[in-house]
Design a protein around this motif. Structure first.
Motif, mmCIF file in Angstrom:
data_model
loop_
_atom_site.group_PDB
_atom_site.id
_atom_site.type_symbol
_atom_site.label_atom_id
_atom_site.label_comp_id
_atom_site.label_asym_id
_atom_site.label_seq_id
_atom_site.Cartn_x
_atom_site.Cartn_y
_atom_site.Cartn_z
ATOM 1 N N VAL A 328 0.823 -1.367 -0.163
ATOM 2 C CA VAL A 328 -0.392 -0.078 -0.045
ATOM 3 C C VAL A 328 1.040 1.305 0.165
ATOM 4 C CG1 VAL A 328 -0.327 0.287 2.477
ATOM 5 C CG2 VAL A 328 -1.952 1.093 1.419
ATOM 6 N N ASN A 329 2.523 1.452 0.493
ATOM 7 C CA ASN A 329 2.919 2.027 0.134
ATOM 8 C C ASN A 329 3.230 2.803 -0.986
ATOM 9 O OD1 ASN A 329 2.255 3.436 3.237
ATOM 10 N ND2 ASN A 329 3.018 2.271 4.410
ATOM 11 N N ASP A 330 4.005 2.297 -1.725
ATOM 12 C CA ASP A 330 4.220 2.005 -2.879
ATOM 13 C C ASP A 330 3.733 2.307 -3.913
ATOM 14 O OD1 ASP A 330 6.279 0.251 -2.101
ATOM 15 O OD2 ASP A 330 5.964 -0.733 -4.145
ATOM 16 N N ILE A 331 3.676 3.538 -4.488
ATOM 17 C CA ILE A 331 2.673 4.652 -4.897
ATOM 18 C C ILE A 331 2.975 5.078 -6.704
ATOM 19 C CG2 ILE A 331 1.710 7.214 -6.102
ATOM 20 C CD1 ILE A 331 1.406 6.740 -2.276
ATOM 21 N N GLY A 332 2.535 4.626 -7.616
ATOM 22 C CA GLY A 332 2.927 4.735 -9.173
ATOM 23 C C GLY A 332 2.865 6.358 -9.522
#
Length: 539
Positions: A328-332
C-alpha cells in the motif's frame, strides 16, 4: 508458485526504444565482455528455458543484456520476470481502509498473479480477493488527492534531508561507468532533463526514463513549502538515488551484501535523525526511478537490492515508475517523458498542436517481438498490424534500430489515433506516457500496465482515455485488434482524444527545474500536493 524466467537477447544496439524490459542469462553460461566500445561490444547469450511452473534456483544471474527497459540505449530492469504474488494478509483481510499502515508488511505465499493477468490462475477465489484489495488500496490512494495549489503551504513544511554525497551526488558522478557500453552523463545534463531535441521544438529533451530521482530532487529543492528547520516540517523527503544505486550493480559480479550496502548505510544514517525516529518514517518519502521489482530481491533471484524488503522501509511512502500492487505504501507516478514545459503557454501551445495533428494512421505499434516469450502477445499484434492493409496500422520495428531517436517515436504517435501498449518483461511501459503526451489513445492489454499503477495521475474510469483488450483473448486468437479498434466510433475516439489532451496531459509531464505553472499542475505538483494530503491524515 513463483516463477522466474531467463530470456535470450541479441547484442544491445547503441540506442533502443523507450521503456522495454530486460533479460538475463546464467553466470555459468555467460561471458561478460566489459568496458569496451559500443561498436565492438558483443555478448553471446546462451539460452536456457525452464517450463512455466519451474522455479530457477542455484545459479546467480549476473548479466542482463538489452531488450528495451532503458530509454534509448540499453536495457536494465528486472533480471527475472516480475511476478505479482498474493500476500497472505490479503486472503484474510476484509478491508484495508481501516488503517492503511497495518498492511505495509505483506508476507507472500506462492500463488502467482503474473503480469499477464489473473486468468492463468486456478485459485479464483484468492485471485478475486487479491484484486479486490488492490482496488481498495487504489481507492485509498485516490482519497489522498488534493485540490491545493502550489504555494498554499498552510503551515505544512517540506524538509529535504542534506544526505552525505555518497547517497546521491557521488552516484551521479559514476555516470560514465554505470554500464560498460553507455555514457549516462549526457542524460544528466540540464538538471537531468538531458540534451535538447531541436527537431521536436522547445522544451523537448533526451530525458532518460531513469532520471526521475534527479528530476524530482531538483524540483523539490525549489518548492515554495520547503523549510530548513526540521521542526517546521510535516513531510520529509529523502533524496536517495536508489535507482542509480541498483543500476550500477546490474552488470557486475558482486554479492548481495555489496548490492545492499549503501541502502543499509542509509538506514543507519536515518536512524540517527530525530524526525525519522519520531514517527518511524511514516511521514517520509522516497522517490525511486526504477520499478519496485528492482528493489525486492528474493532468494530465487540475485537481481537488484533488498531495499524495499527491509523492515524499516515499510512505513515510508515510496514513489516509483511501477509499483508493487500488494504494497500500500508503493505509489506509482508517471515515467518522465521527453517534454518538460516551463510555463502554461508551453502546455497550451503543445495542446493546440497535437489536437490539430493529422492522424493518418488508425493504429501504431512501436516495439519488438518476443519470440522466446511464449506467453507474450507481441508477435500476434505485429502479425495483425502488418497484415491489416490499407495503411491502417503502422509497425515501427525497434529490434532493427528504428526507434533509436525519440523523434521517431513521438512523430509516429502524433500521427496515430491508437497506440498499442502491450506489456514486456514487466507490466508498465514508458511508451504509455509518450503516447498520452502525444495525444494518442493507448490500447492496453493488462490492467497492471496502468489501471492498478497511477491513482494520482490517471482516472479510475479508464474508458475515458484508453481502450482495453484482454490479452488472453488476443493470445487465444479470439479477437483481431485492428478490427476491434476499427469498430470504435468517431465520437468515442474524439471524446477520448480531447480528454487526454485537455484533462490528462498537463498532469503527466514534469516541468523543467524552474517551471512557472499557474493554470496547470504538472506530475510533480500533483504528487507533492497529494503527499501533503496524505501526511495530514497521519495526525
Amino acid at each position: 508458485m513463483a516463477v522466474s524466467m531467463s530470456r535470450k537477447r541479441s547484442k544491445p544496439s547503441r540506442k533502443l526504444e523507450a521503456r522495454e524490459p530486460a533479460c538475463s542469462c546464467f553466470t555459468t553460461l555467460c561471458n561478460f565482455l566489459s568496458r569496451i566500445s559500443a561498436a565492438i561490444f558483443l555478448l553471446f547469450l546462451i539460452y536456457t528455458w525452464s517450463s512455466f511452473s519451474t522455479i530457477i534456483t542455484g545459479k546467480v544471474i549476473h548479466v542482463c543484456v538489452s531488450s528495451r527497459k532503458l530509454n534509448n540505449l540499453y536495457c536494465l530492469s528486472a533480471g527475472t520476470h516480475p511476478t505479482f504474488e498474493i500476500p497472505i494478509s490479503i486472503k484474510n483481510s476484509s478491508s484495508i481502509t481501516r488503517n492503511f499502515t497495518e498492511h505495509a508488511n505483506f508476507s507472500t505465499i506462492p500463488y502467482l498473479i503474473s503480469s499477464r493477468g489473473a486468468a492463468d490462475i486456478n485459485k479464483d477465489e484468492e485471485v478475486a480477493n487479491a484484486i479486490k484489495v488492490v482496488e481498495e488500496q487504489l481507492q485509498l490512494h485516490r482519497s489522498w488527492r488534493s485540490d491545493r495549489k502550489d504555494g498554499a503551504c498552510d503551515g505544512q513544511g517540506l524538509y529535504v534531508y542534506d544526505l552525505p554525497s555518497k547517497f546521491n551526488k557521488d552516484l551521479v558522478g559514476q555516470c560514465r561507468d554505470m554500464v560498460p557500453w553507455a555514457d549516462f552523463c549526457r542524460y544528466f545534463s540540464n538538471e537531468a532533463l538531458g540534451e535538447p531535441i531541436p527537431k521536436l521544438g522547445k522544451r523537448w529533451y533526451q530525458t532518460h526514463q531513469y532520471s526521475l530521482e534527479l528530476i524530482f530532487h531538483s524540483r523539490i529543492l525549489k518548492h515554495p513549502c520547503r523549510v530548513h528547520n526540521a521542526d517546521d516540517a510535516k513531510l520529509f523527503y529523502v533524496p536517495f538515488y536508489g535507482g542509480l544505486d541498483v543500476l550500477r550493480w546490474h552488470f557486475k559480479n558482486v554479492s548481495g551484501d555489496v548490492k545492499d550496502s549503501l541502502a543499509l548505510e542509509l538506514l543507519k544514517w536515518l536512524e540517527k535523525q530525530r524526525p525519522w525516529t519520531k514517527n518511524s518514517g511514516k511521514d517520509h518519502v522516497f522517490v525511486l526511478g526504477k520499478i519496485s521489482w528492482d528493489f525486492r530481491r528474493t532468494s530465487e533471484s540475485a537481481w537488484g537490492t533488498r531495499l524495499l524488503e527491509l523492515d524499516k522501509m515499510q512505513n515510508p511512502v515510496k514513489l516509483l515508475i511501477e509499483r508493487q500492487p500488494w504494497h500500500v505504501n508503493d505509489i506509482g507516478i508517471p515515467h518522465p517523458t521527453y517534454f518538460h514545459p516551463h510555463s502554461d503557454d508551453d502546455i497550451i501551445a503543445w495542446q493546440l498542436k497535437i489536437i490539430r495533428s493529422n492522424r493518418k494512421n488508425l493504429i501504431s505499434f512501436a516495439g519488438a517481438a518476443r519470440p522466446d516469450a511464449q506467453d507474450n502477445i507481441r508477435s500476434i499484434l505485429i502479425e495483425q498490424c502488418t497484415s491489416a492493409g490499407n495503411g491502417k496500422c503502422q509497425f515501427l520495428n525497434c529490434s532493427s534500430g528504428m526507434c533509436d531517436e525519440p523523434e521517431s517515436i513521438i512523430e509516429l504517435f502524433m500521427e496515430s489515433v491508437f497506440c498499442l501498449q502491450p506489456p514486456g518483461d514487466s507490466p508498465t511501459r514508458k511508451s504509455l506516457f509518450d503516447s498520452l503526451v502525444s495525444g494518442c489513445i493507448p490500447v492496453l492489454f493488462d490492467p497492471f500496465t496502468a489501471y492498478y499503477q497511477y491513482p494520482w495521475h490517471l482516472p479510475e474510469e479508464h474508458v475515458k482515455y484508453s481502450v482495453f483488450i484482454d490479452q488472453k483473448e488476443v493470445k487465444q486468437m479470439n479477437v483481431n485488434v485492428v478490427e476491434r479498434l476499427t469498430s470504435v466510433s468517431a465520437t468515442e475516439t474524439e471524446n477520448m482524444k480531447r480528454y487526454i489532451v485537455y484533462e490528462l496531459l498537463p498532469g503527466l509531464m514534469y516541468g523543467d527545474a524552474n517551471a512557472e505553472l499557474e493554470k496547470f499542475q504538472d506530475a510533480f505538483a500533483i504528487t507533492v500536493n497529494n503527499l501533503f494530503e496524505r501526511v495530514g491524515r497521519l495526525e
